[in-house]
Design a protein around this motif. Structure first.
Motif, mmCIF file in Angstrom:
data_model
loop_
_atom_site.group_PDB
_atom_site.id
_atom_site.type_symbol
_atom_site.label_atom_id
_atom_site.label_comp_id
_atom_site.label_asym_id
_atom_site.label_seq_id
_atom_site.Cartn_x
_atom_site.Cartn_y
_atom_site.Cartn_z
ATOM 1 N N ASN A 1 36.810 60.226 -41.678
ATOM 2 C CA ASN A 1 37.415 59.025 -40.384
ATOM 3 C C ASN A 1 35.826 57.974 -39.550
ATOM 4 O O ASN A 1 35.650 57.134 -39.423
ATOM 5 N N CYS A 2 35.425 57.727 -41.158
ATOM 6 C CA CYS A 2 34.149 57.039 -41.446
ATOM 7 C C CYS A 2 34.953 55.026 -41.776
ATOM 8 O O CYS A 2 35.747 55.223 -41.698
ATOM 9 N N SER A 3 33.597 54.743 -41.378
ATOM 10 C CA SER A 3 33.467 53.354 -40.915
ATOM 11 C C SER A 3 33.061 52.298 -41.927
ATOM 12 O O SER A 3 32.039 53.101 -42.900
ATOM 13 N N TYR A 4 32.890 51.688 -42.561
ATOM 14 C CA TYR A 4 32.285 50.625 -43.729
ATOM 15 C C TYR A 4 30.818 51.136 -43.448
ATOM 16 O O TYR A 4 29.825 50.930 -44.517
ATOM 17 N N ASP A 5 30.426 50.967 -42.115
ATOM 18 C CA ASP A 5 28.830 50.754 -41.836
ATOM 19 C C ASP A 5 28.464 51.893 -42.040
ATOM 20 O O ASP A 5 27.100 52.671 -41.803
ATOM 21 N N ASN A 6 29.592 53.334 -42.310
ATOM 22 C CA ASN A 6 28.557 54.998 -42.088
ATOM 23 C C ASN A 6 28.656 55.055 -43.966
ATOM 24 O O ASN A 6 28.874 56.762 -43.952
ATOM 25 N N THR A 7 28.171 54.404 -45.094
ATOM 26 C CA THR A 7 28.838 54.328 -46.065
ATOM 27 C C THR A 7 27.266 54.903 -46.817
ATOM 28 O O THR A 7 26.054 54.110 -45.913
ATOM 29 N N ALA A 8 27.070 55.485 -47.762
ATOM 30 C CA ALA A 8 25.929 55.642 -48.215
ATOM 31 C C ALA A 8 25.146 55.029 -49.415
ATOM 32 O O ALA A 8 26.208 54.691 -49.730
ATOM 33 N N GLY A 9 24.312 54.744 -49.726
ATOM 34 C CA GLY A 9 23.333 54.189 -50.900
ATOM 35 C C GLY A 9 22.732 55.202 -51.506
ATOM 36 O O GLY A 9 21.911 56.252 -50.358
ATOM 37 N N VAL A 10 21.703 55.002 -52.055
ATOM 38 C CA VAL A 10 20.930 55.647 -52.835
ATOM 39 C C VAL A 10 20.063 54.768 -53.901
ATOM 40 O O VAL A 10 20.453 53.906 -54.715
ATOM 41 N N PHE A 11 19.198 54.874 -54.151
ATOM 42 C CA PHE A 11 18.103 54.221 -55.018
ATOM 43 C C PHE A 11 17.319 55.722 -56.279
ATOM 44 O O PHE A 11 17.314 56.681 -55.365
ATOM 45 N N CYS A 12 17.386 56.029 -56.915
ATOM 46 C CA CYS A 12 17.145 56.679 -58.045
ATOM 47 C C CYS A 12 15.646 56.049 -58.859
ATOM 48 O O CYS A 12 15.670 54.978 -59.385
ATOM 49 N N PHE A 13 14.990 57.623 -59.435
ATOM 50 C CA PHE A 13 13.554 56.824 -59.838
ATOM 51 C C PHE A 13 13.923 56.926 -61.190
ATOM 52 O O PHE A 13 14.853 58.107 -61.548
ATOM 53 N N PRO A 14 13.178 56.269 -62.517
ATOM 54 C CA PRO A 14 13.984 56.279 -63.145
ATOM 55 C C PRO A 14 13.756 57.488 -64.107
ATOM 56 O O PRO A 14 12.170 58.087 -64.066
#
Length: 149
Positions: free
Chosen positions: A34-47
């Protein structure tokens, strides 16, 4: 990371950190949310700066002599005490689902460069070969006739 117009596939994702794929984590079900697009997750990965693996000398991409890249140089792995658990970890690190078999005594030809690992002992659940116990980097009593594949 900003909004997206892509479908939202997962909600309630709970991972232990041992999974090799996001879909192996616990979640509510595909496209159940029941999510809206302002609830989406993002990630930042270390090399990834740890050891890299490759298979060389085989007749296909999924077979060959195990080679490991350390400190700017490719080298090999000795077959002392090598078993299917070690093979499973190599296959997992390379992105394969499972391991079928392994070969000792330079079956895929003798490699060059240093023999980086000896006396490798994986339990089988490790994500990377360099997470397994082994003698020490570059410390070995092997020759390239003992390269594992």
């Amino acid at each position: 990371h900003g909004e997206s117009d892509k479908p939202i596939w997962l909600k309630g994702v709970n991972c232990t950190g041992q999974e090799t794929k996001l879909q192996n984590c616990i979640f509510n079900g595909w496209n159940v949310h029941n999510c809206s697009y302002d609830n989406t997750a993002g990630v930042f990965c270390f090399p990834n700066k740890s050891a890299q693996l490759r298979l060389m000398g085989g007749s296909a991409a999924n077979e060959g002599r195990v080679e490991i890249y350390i400190g700017g140089e490719w080298g090999t792995v000795c077959d002392d005490h090598w078993d299917i658990h070690d093979t499973l970890v190599v296959c997992r690190q390379l992105g394969y689902l499972s391991a079928i078999t392994f070969h000792k005594n330079g079956y895929y030809g003798e490699g060059g460069g240093p023999i980086w690992m000896d006396d490798v002992n994986c339990i089988g659940g490790e994500l990377r070969l360099d997470n397994c116990s082994f003698s020490r980097w570059g410390v070995t009593d092997c020759s390239h006739k003992d390269d594992v594949g």
